[in-house]
Structure formats: C-alpha cells, structure tokens
Design a protein around this motif. Structure first.
Motif, PDB file in Angstrom:
ATOM      1  N   ILE A  48       1.421   1.122  -4.083  1.00 50.43           N
ATOM      2  CA  ILE A  48       2.262   0.183  -4.838  1.00 50.43           C
ATOM      3  C   ILE A  48       3.697   0.235  -4.313  1.00 50.43           C
ATOM      4  O   ILE A  48       4.328  -0.793  -4.094  1.00 50.43           O
ATOM      5  CB  ILE A  48       2.212   0.492  -6.347  1.00 50.43           C
ATOM      6  CG1 ILE A  48       0.827   0.148  -6.908  1.00 50.43           C
ATOM      7  CG2 ILE A  48       3.303  -0.262  -7.105  1.00 50.43           C
ATOM      8  CD1 ILE A  48       0.585   0.635  -8.326  1.00 50.43           C
ATOM      9  N   GLU A  49       4.214   1.451  -4.078  1.00 53.30           N
ATOM     10  CA  GLU A  49       5.578   1.590  -3.557  1.00 53.30           C
ATOM     11  C   GLU A  49       5.684   0.953  -2.180  1.00 53.30           C
ATOM     12  O   GLU A  49       6.657   0.262  -1.875  1.00 53.30           O
ATOM     13  CB  GLU A  49       5.971   3.074  -3.505  1.00 53.30           C
ATOM     14  CG  GLU A  49       6.236   3.678  -4.862  1.00 53.30           C
ATOM     15  CD  GLU A  49       6.485   5.180  -4.792  1.00 53.30           C
ATOM     16  OE1 GLU A  49       6.248   5.817  -3.733  1.00 53.30           O
ATOM     17  OE2 GLU A  49       6.916   5.726  -5.819  1.00 53.30           O
ATOM     18  N   HIS A  50       4.673   1.179  -1.340  1.00 54.63           N
ATOM     19  CA  HIS A  50       4.678   0.621   0.008  1.00 54.63           C
ATOM     20  C   HIS A  50       4.647  -0.915  -0.047  1.00 54.63           C
ATOM     21  O   HIS A  50       5.398  -1.581   0.665  1.00 54.63           O
ATOM     22  CB  HIS A  50       3.477   1.170   0.795  1.00 54.63           C
ATOM     23  CG  HIS A  50       3.472   0.789   2.229  1.00 54.63           C
ATOM     24  ND1 HIS A  50       4.383   1.304   3.122  1.00 54.63           N
ATOM     25  CD2 HIS A  50       2.668  -0.069   2.931  1.00 54.63           C
ATOM     26  CE1 HIS A  50       4.149   0.781   4.312  1.00 54.63           C
ATOM     27  NE2 HIS A  50       3.103  -0.041   4.226  1.00 54.63           N
ATOM     28  N   ASP A  51       3.780  -1.463  -0.915  1.00 54.25           N
ATOM     29  CA  ASP A  51       3.696  -2.930  -1.071  1.00 54.25           C
ATOM     30  C   ASP A  51       5.010  -3.495  -1.597  1.00 54.25           C
ATOM     31  O   ASP A  51       5.453  -4.566  -1.165  1.00 54.25           O
ATOM     32  CB  ASP A  51       2.549  -3.306  -2.019  1.00 54.25           C
ATOM     33  CG  ASP A  51       1.188  -3.028  -1.412  1.00 54.25           C
ATOM     34  OD1 ASP A  51       1.107  -2.799  -0.176  1.00 54.25           O
ATOM     35  OD2 ASP A  51       0.194  -3.029  -2.174  1.00 54.25           O
ATOM     36  N   THR A  52       5.644  -2.806  -2.523  1.00 56.03           N
ATOM     37  CA  THR A  52       6.914  -3.256  -3.094  1.00 56.03           C
ATOM     38  C   THR A  52       7.995  -3.273  -2.025  1.00 56.03           C
ATOM     39  O   THR A  52       8.770  -4.233  -1.917  1.00 56.03           O
ATOM     40  CB  THR A  52       7.340  -2.343  -4.265  1.00 56.03           C
ATOM     41  OG1 THR A  52       6.310  -2.351  -5.244  1.00 56.03           O
ATOM     42  CG2 THR A  52       8.652  -2.801  -4.878  1.00 56.03           C
ATOM     43  N   ILE A  53       8.051  -2.250  -1.198  1.00 50.12           N
ATOM     44  CA  ILE A  53       9.055  -2.184  -0.125  1.00 50.12           C
ATOM     45  C   ILE A  53       8.821  -3.315   0.875  1.00 50.12           C
ATOM     46  O   ILE A  53       9.763  -3.989   1.293  1.00 50.12           O
ATOM     47  CB  ILE A  53       9.022  -0.801   0.567  1.00 50.12           C
ATOM     48  CG1 ILE A  53       9.559   0.260  -0.399  1.00 50.12           C
ATOM     49  CG2 ILE A  53       9.817  -0.818   1.870  1.00 50.12           C
ATOM     50  CD1 ILE A  53       9.369   1.690   0.071  1.00 50.12           C
ATOM     51  N   ARG A  54       7.571  -3.580   1.245  1.00 48.55           N
ATOM     52  CA  ARG A  54       7.259  -4.669   2.176  1.00 48.55           C
ATOM     53  C   ARG A  54       7.669  -6.010   1.588  1.00 48.55           C
ATOM     54  O   ARG A  54       8.232  -6.848   2.280  1.00 48.55           O
ATOM     55  CB  ARG A  54       5.767  -4.688   2.498  1.00 48.55           C
ATOM     56  CG  ARG A  54       5.459  -3.871   3.724  1.00 48.55           C
ATOM     57  CD  ARG A  54       4.118  -4.240   4.286  1.00 48.55           C
ATOM     58  NE  ARG A  54       3.235  -3.121   3.991  1.00 48.55           N
ATOM     59  CZ  ARG A  54       1.935  -3.184   3.901  1.00 48.55           C
ATOM     60  NH1 ARG A  54       1.311  -4.322   4.067  1.00 48.55           N
ATOM     61  NH2 ARG A  54       1.226  -2.121   3.657  1.00 48.55           N
ATOM     62  N   SER A  55       7.392  -6.189   0.298  1.00 54.40           N
ATOM     63  CA  SER A  55       7.762  -7.440  -0.366  1.00 54.40           C
ATOM     64  C   SER A  55       9.272  -7.612  -0.373  1.00 54.40           C
ATOM     65  O   SER A  55       9.786  -8.708  -0.111  1.00 54.40           O
ATOM     66  CB  SER A  55       7.212  -7.440  -1.794  1.00 54.40           C
ATOM     67  OG  SER A  55       7.679  -8.555  -2.497  1.00 54.40           O
ATOM     68  N   MET A  56      10.006  -6.538  -0.651  1.00 55.26           N
ATOM     69  CA  MET A  56      11.466  -6.615  -0.681  1.00 55.26           C
ATOM     70  C   MET A  56      12.013  -6.894   0.721  1.00 55.26           C
ATOM     71  O   MET A  56      12.941  -7.664   0.898  1.00 55.26           O
ATOM     72  CB  MET A  56      12.050  -5.323  -1.247  1.00 55.26           C
ATOM     73  CG  MET A  56      11.789  -5.150  -2.736  1.00 55.26           C
ATOM     74  SD  MET A  56      12.323  -3.552  -3.345  1.00 55.26           S
ATOM     75  CE  MET A  56      14.078  -3.793  -3.366  1.00 55.26           C
TER      76      MET A  56
END
Length: 191
Positions: free
Chosen positions: A176-184
C-alpha cells in the motif's frame, strides 16, 4: 489485612504471609523471596471482590492481632485469619462434590494449581514475560517461563499462524505504501 488493600488506588500490597502451625499458633512471615514482595494492580473484578470483603467484614468477631498485624479480611468462625489450608479444603470439597455427581472425574485442584493456570493463560495471551514474572513474584524469569507456564503444540501452532498473519499484514502495508508513493510520484510529474 485492611491496610494491605488500597481501594482508592486499586492496589494490593503483598509484603507478608500468614502461617498457621500444627500447634495452632499463627505467625506473620516475610514473602518467600524479595521478588514476592510487590504491589499488584486490581482488575475491576478484583476491586469489586475486595470492596465487598471490606464492606461485609463481620463486626461480631473478635479482632485478632498476630505479631502486630490486625484487620484480617478473611477469618474463620473464631475470628482467626484463614490460611492456605482453609482454601485447599474448600477446593477438595468442591472437587469431591463434583466427582460424586458426574461420570467424568475432575482431577485434584489446589489454589497453587490456579497460579499455574493464571501464569499459562497470561503467557498464552502474550503478556510481556517480565511483567508476568513481576505479577507472579518470581525472582527468576526461568521459574515463570519454565515451571509455571504450561504451553504445548496447539500454542506453538497458534504462534506460527500469528507470525504468518503478522508478516502478511506487513507485506500488505508495504504494498500500500509503495502504491501510494507511485501514485504521488505520477501526480507530481504533471505539476
């Protein structure tokens, strides 16, 4: 004794023990070890029990003094402090009555067996071992973990499952953290 129970702060002060000898003489002795002298917090149930004991303490019995100690909470019919033997007899009586009624027999249970059960249940609930050692009044952690804690195969299986679930949860959080960083990062590209 009354002075060992702090109902306001909900603390039990364990600093001595009452012993009765075959001669009928009573004595006040220190706890078995220095670690046995401790203060214990009360749960709500324990608080209610002690509150009831204090409120319903018989006033028609003589106040007995043993080596300067008075105000014993639980006394026998003569006003003398009850000791471990009183409770062992109560347990024996309860087990005998049960075994007289039911086909599947209950083994012998003593107050001391209840200490082992308490310790095992707290360890099973994952209480911090050092906290459990303090609550039990053991001077050595090995006594708490090796003598009083009785865990087995089912507990080991449960622990393996718990660790697997914990690892899966960590992986999910990392994803989830990795996906959030990619999205940002993708949003910042357009700024």
């Amino acid at each position: 004794t009354l002075k060992d129970i702090d109902l306001e702060n909900r603390i039990i002060d364990i600093n001595h023990q009452v012993q009765r000898f075959r001669s009928g003489k009573y004595d006040i002795c220190p706890t078995k070890t220095s670690a046995g002298t401790r203060k214990l917090p009360m749960t709500e149930e324990v608080y209610q029990m002690f509150k009831s004991l204090v409120e319903n303490r018989p006033t028609d019995l003589p106040e007995v003094i043993v080596k300067g100690y008075a105000g014993f909470l639980i006394r026998d019919k003569d006003g003398m402090p009850e000791v471990a033997l009183h409770w062992e007899h109560r347990f024996q009586h309860a087990v005998k009555r049960y075994n007289d009624i039911y086909k599947i027999q209950m083994p012998s249970i003593t107050p001391h067996v209840c200490r082992h059960t308490y310790c095992s249940n707290q360890a099973r609930a994952r209480m911090n071992p050092k906290t459990l050692q303090y609550l039990m009044g053991h001077s050595e952690i090995s006594v708490t973990m090796d003598v009083y804690t009785h865990l087995g195969l089912d507990d080991a299986k449960d622990e393996i499952i718990r660790l697997k679930e914990l690892e899966d949860a960590r992986k999910e959080i990392n994803n989830i953290e990795h996906d959030t960083i990619r999205s940002m990062e993708s949003q910042f590209k357009y700024i």
